[in-house]
Scaffold this motif. Structure first.
Motif, mmCIF file in Angstrom:
data_model
loop_
_atom_site.group_PDB
_atom_site.id
_atom_site.type_symbol
_atom_site.label_atom_id
_atom_site.label_comp_id
_atom_site.label_asym_id
_atom_site.label_seq_id
_atom_site.Cartn_x
_atom_site.Cartn_y
_atom_site.Cartn_z
ATOM 1 N N LYS A 1 2.908 -16.946 9.442
ATOM 2 C CA LYS A 1 1.932 -17.439 8.477
ATOM 3 C C LYS A 1 0.566 -16.828 8.762
ATOM 4 C CE LYS A 1 3.960 -21.868 7.126
ATOM 5 N NZ LYS A 1 3.761 -23.341 7.051
ATOM 6 N N PHE A 2 -0.103 -16.406 7.704
ATOM 7 C CA PHE A 2 -1.469 -15.899 7.771
ATOM 8 C C PHE A 2 -2.324 -16.817 6.900
ATOM 9 C CE2 PHE A 2 1.043 -12.321 9.040
ATOM 10 C CZ PHE A 2 0.251 -11.568 9.895
ATOM 11 N N ASN A 3 -2.932 -17.813 7.525
ATOM 12 C CA ASN A 3 -3.660 -18.853 6.793
ATOM 13 C C ASN A 3 -2.706 -19.516 5.788
ATOM 14 O OD1 ASN A 3 -6.126 -18.399 8.191
ATOM 15 N ND2 ASN A 3 -6.470 -16.599 6.924
ATOM 16 N N ASN A 4 -2.993 -19.398 4.515
ATOM 17 C CA ASN A 4 -2.130 -20.027 3.512
ATOM 18 C C ASN A 4 -1.115 -19.050 2.908
ATOM 19 O OD1 ASN A 4 -4.104 -18.550 2.219
ATOM 20 N ND2 ASN A 4 -4.178 -19.893 0.425
ATOM 21 N N LYS A 5 -1.018 -17.865 3.502
ATOM 22 C CA LYS A 5 -0.066 -16.856 3.029
ATOM 23 C C LYS A 5 1.106 -16.738 4.015
ATOM 24 C CE LYS A 5 -2.945 -15.612 -0.293
ATOM 25 N NZ LYS A 5 -3.629 -14.293 -0.300
ATOM 26 N N MET A 6 2.223 -16.241 3.517
ATOM 27 C CA MET A 6 3.426 -16.136 4.340
ATOM 28 C C MET A 6 3.941 -14.705 4.342
ATOM 29 S SD MET A 6 6.875 -18.473 4.037
ATOM 30 C CE MET A 6 5.895 -19.962 4.214
ATOM 31 N N PHE A 7 4.205 -14.199 5.543
ATOM 32 C CA PHE A 7 4.735 -12.850 5.750
ATOM 33 C C PHE A 7 6.186 -12.962 6.205
ATOM 34 C CE2 PHE A 7 5.849 -9.683 8.992
ATOM 35 C CZ PHE A 7 5.707 -8.506 8.298
ATOM 36 N N GLU B 1 -2.182 -7.753 9.155
ATOM 37 C CA GLU B 1 -3.188 -8.778 8.885
ATOM 38 C C GLU B 1 -4.080 -8.374 7.714
ATOM 39 O OE1 GLU B 1 -6.613 -11.408 11.234
ATOM 40 O OE2 GLU B 1 -5.561 -9.784 12.257
ATOM 41 N N GLU B 2 -4.431 -7.104 7.648
ATOM 42 C CA GLU B 2 -5.257 -6.608 6.543
ATOM 43 C C GLU B 2 -4.515 -6.723 5.212
ATOM 44 O OE1 GLU B 2 -7.501 -2.484 5.095
ATOM 45 O OE2 GLU B 2 -6.714 -2.654 7.140
ATOM 46 N N VAL B 3 -3.234 -6.357 5.224
ATOM 47 C CA VAL B 3 -2.422 -6.469 4.012
ATOM 48 C C VAL B 3 -2.337 -7.920 3.557
ATOM 49 C CG1 VAL B 3 -0.041 -6.338 3.161
ATOM 50 C CG2 VAL B 3 -1.053 -4.375 4.325
ATOM 51 N N MET B 4 -2.123 -8.820 4.496
ATOM 52 C CA MET B 4 -1.980 -10.233 4.146
ATOM 53 C C MET B 4 -3.293 -10.829 3.648
ATOM 54 S SD MET B 4 1.186 -10.762 4.430
ATOM 55 C CE MET B 4 1.125 -12.528 4.079
ATOM 56 N N ASN B 5 -4.411 -10.377 4.190
ATOM 57 C CA ASN B 5 -5.717 -10.856 3.723
ATOM 58 C C ASN B 5 -5.995 -10.431 2.287
ATOM 59 O OD1 ASN B 5 -6.344 -12.159 6.119
ATOM 60 N ND2 ASN B 5 -7.419 -10.391 6.986
ATOM 61 N N ASN B 6 -5.422 -9.290 1.891
ATOM 62 C CA ASN B 6 -5.634 -8.771 0.534
ATOM 63 C C ASN B 6 -4.535 -9.177 -0.444
ATOM 64 O OD1 ASN B 6 -8.027 -7.383 1.237
ATOM 65 N ND2 ASN B 6 -6.846 -5.659 2.029
ATOM 66 N N LEU B 7 -3.545 -9.880 0.045
ATOM 67 C CA LEU B 7 -2.404 -10.245 -0.794
ATOM 68 C C LEU B 7 -2.807 -11.300 -1.825
ATOM 69 C CD1 LEU B 7 0.748 -9.817 -1.073
ATOM 70 C CD2 LEU B 7 0.964 -11.924 0.277
ATOM 71 N N ASN C 1 0.805 -1.220 0.000
ATOM 72 C CA ASN C 1 0.000 0.000 0.000
ATOM 73 C C ASN C 1 0.843 1.276 0.000
ATOM 74 O OD1 ASN C 1 -2.309 -1.629 0.231
ATOM 75 N ND2 ASN C 1 -2.163 -1.625 2.470
ATOM 76 N N SER C 2 1.997 1.224 0.656
ATOM 77 C CA SER C 2 2.794 2.442 0.836
ATOM 78 C C SER C 2 4.254 2.088 1.061
ATOM 79 C CB SER C 2 2.269 3.252 2.026
ATOM 80 O OG SER C 2 3.155 4.294 2.362
ATOM 81 N N ILE C 3 5.124 2.861 0.446
ATOM 82 C CA ILE C 3 6.554 2.640 0.584
ATOM 83 C C ILE C 3 7.035 2.856 2.011
ATOM 84 C CG2 ILE C 3 7.200 5.022 0.043
ATOM 85 C CD1 ILE C 3 9.485 3.953 -1.638
ATOM 86 N N SER C 4 6.274 3.621 2.798
ATOM 87 C CA SER C 4 6.706 3.964 4.153
ATOM 88 C C SER C 4 5.816 3.374 5.247
ATOM 89 C CB SER C 4 6.766 5.490 4.309
ATOM 90 O OG SER C 4 5.514 6.074 4.013
ATOM 91 N N GLU C 5 4.975 2.397 4.890
ATOM 92 C CA GLU C 5 4.122 1.763 5.904
ATOM 93 C C GLU C 5 4.891 0.663 6.624
ATOM 94 O OE1 GLU C 5 -0.253 -0.410 6.439
ATOM 95 O OE2 GLU C 5 0.588 -0.123 4.435
ATOM 96 N N TYR C 6 4.847 0.711 7.961
ATOM 97 C CA TYR C 6 5.513 -0.313 8.765
ATOM 98 C C TYR C 6 4.601 -1.527 8.913
ATOM 99 C CZ TYR C 6 9.021 3.127 10.198
ATOM 100 O OH TYR C 6 10.033 4.053 10.209
#
Length: 232
Positions: free
Chosen positions: A161-167, A138-144, A124-129
Motif C-alpha cells: 500500500k502507498f497511502n490510499n493507493k494499492m500496488f 513510489e513515484e509511479v504510485m504517487n502519480n497514479l 510509463n513504459s512497457i519495459s520498466e521494472y
C-alpha cells in the motif's frame, strides 16, 4: 467481484493450463492477462491460441512487442535472449504476431467504484521494472490516478500500500523467479463495500514436461535449468 490477474506466460503451455484450471476452481468472475505470452518457452502459438479461445482480455508485454518488431527494442540483449528472441520470431505465426501487435498497453476497469489500471511494466513504459521498495515505484504510485495498479514484468509477486493507493505485481505463470519452479498469479476480490482482498496463488505444475521439450529443441542449458530452479 473476483478478478484473476495472470502474466508472463512466456510460451509455457503446461503452466498456463494448470493456472486456468485453478482459476476455474476459484470461481473467478473476470480473468485478465498482463502480457508476455511469448518468448523463452517452446509453445508460444499454443499459449496465444488458448488465451484467444478463452477470450481473456490481454495487454501487450515487452517480449510480445519485441517478437512483433523482431529486435531488442523492449527486452535486454542477453545471452539467453540472443537465442530466445530469434527463435520466437521464427516460431510465432504471422496471425499471432498480428494479434500481439493489436494488444493495448493498458486496461482500465471500474469495479464497485474501485478504479484499477492494468499494465505490463509500468504506466510509463512497457519495459520498466516496478519493485515494491524501489524509488521509481513510489513515484509511479504517487502519480497514479486510479486506486489500484496491477502490473507484472518482474516475475516476482508482491503487494504494497502507498497511502490510499494499492500496488500489486502478479508474478509469472510460465517463467518464475521465486526460487521455485511454480506458477504464480493473483486474485483480487472487490466486494460491494469497496473492501479489497488480495491473494497470491502458487501452483506446482509438470515443469519436467517443458524441460523435456526444451531439451529436445536444443535450447540453451541456462534457459532449460531456469524452469527447474525458478531462477533467472
Amino acid at each position: 467481484m473476483k478478478i484473476a490477474a495472470i502474466s508472463d506466460i512466456h510460451g509455457n503451455i503446461y503452466a498456463l493450463m494448470k493456472v486456468l484450471e485453478d482459476i476455474d476452481d476459484q470461481k473467478i468472475d473476470l480473468t485478465i492477462c498482463l502480457g508476455d505470452l511469448v518468448g523463452y518457452g517452446p509453445h508460444p502459438n499454443e499459449v496465444v491460441a488458448l488465451i484467444k479461445r478463452r477470450e481473456i482480455p490481454c495487454i501487450k508485454g515487452n517480449y510480445d512487442a519485441s517478437v512483433v518488431d523482431g529486435g531488442f527494442t523492449f527486452i535486454r540483449d542477453t545471452s539467453i535472449n540472443s537465442f530466445a528472441l530469434p527463435w520466437a520470431c521464427d516460431e510465432v505465426r504471422a496471425s499471432n504476431k498480428y494479434y500481439l501487435s493489436q494488444l493495448p498497453l493498458f486496461l482500465n476497469y471500474d469495479i464497485n467504484g474501485v478504479k484499477l489500471k492494468f499494465t505490463h511494466g509500468s504506466p510509463n513504459s512497457i519495459s520498466e521494472y516496478l519493485f515494491e521498495d524501489k524509488e521509481n515505484t513510489e513515484e509511479v504510485m504517487n502519480n497514479l490516478e486510479e486506486d489500484i495498479l496491477v502490473c507484472a514484468h518482474t516475475h516476482i509477486p508482491s503487494y504494497k500500500k502507498f497511502n490510499n493507493k494499492m500496488f500489486i505485481n502478479v508474478g509469472s505463470v510460465g517463467k518464475p523467479k521465486i526460487g521455485r519452479p511454480n506458477a504464480t498469479y493473483c486474485i483480487i476480490n472487490i466486494d460491494d463495500n469497496k473492501k479489497i482482498d488480495v491473494k497470491f496463488r502458487e501452483l506446482e505444475y509438470e515443469f519436467k514436461r517443458i524441460v523435456k521439450d526444451t531439451q529436445m529443441l536444443h535450447f540453451p542449458n541456462q534457459l532449460i535449468s531456469s524452469y527447474e530452479s525458478g531462477n533467472e
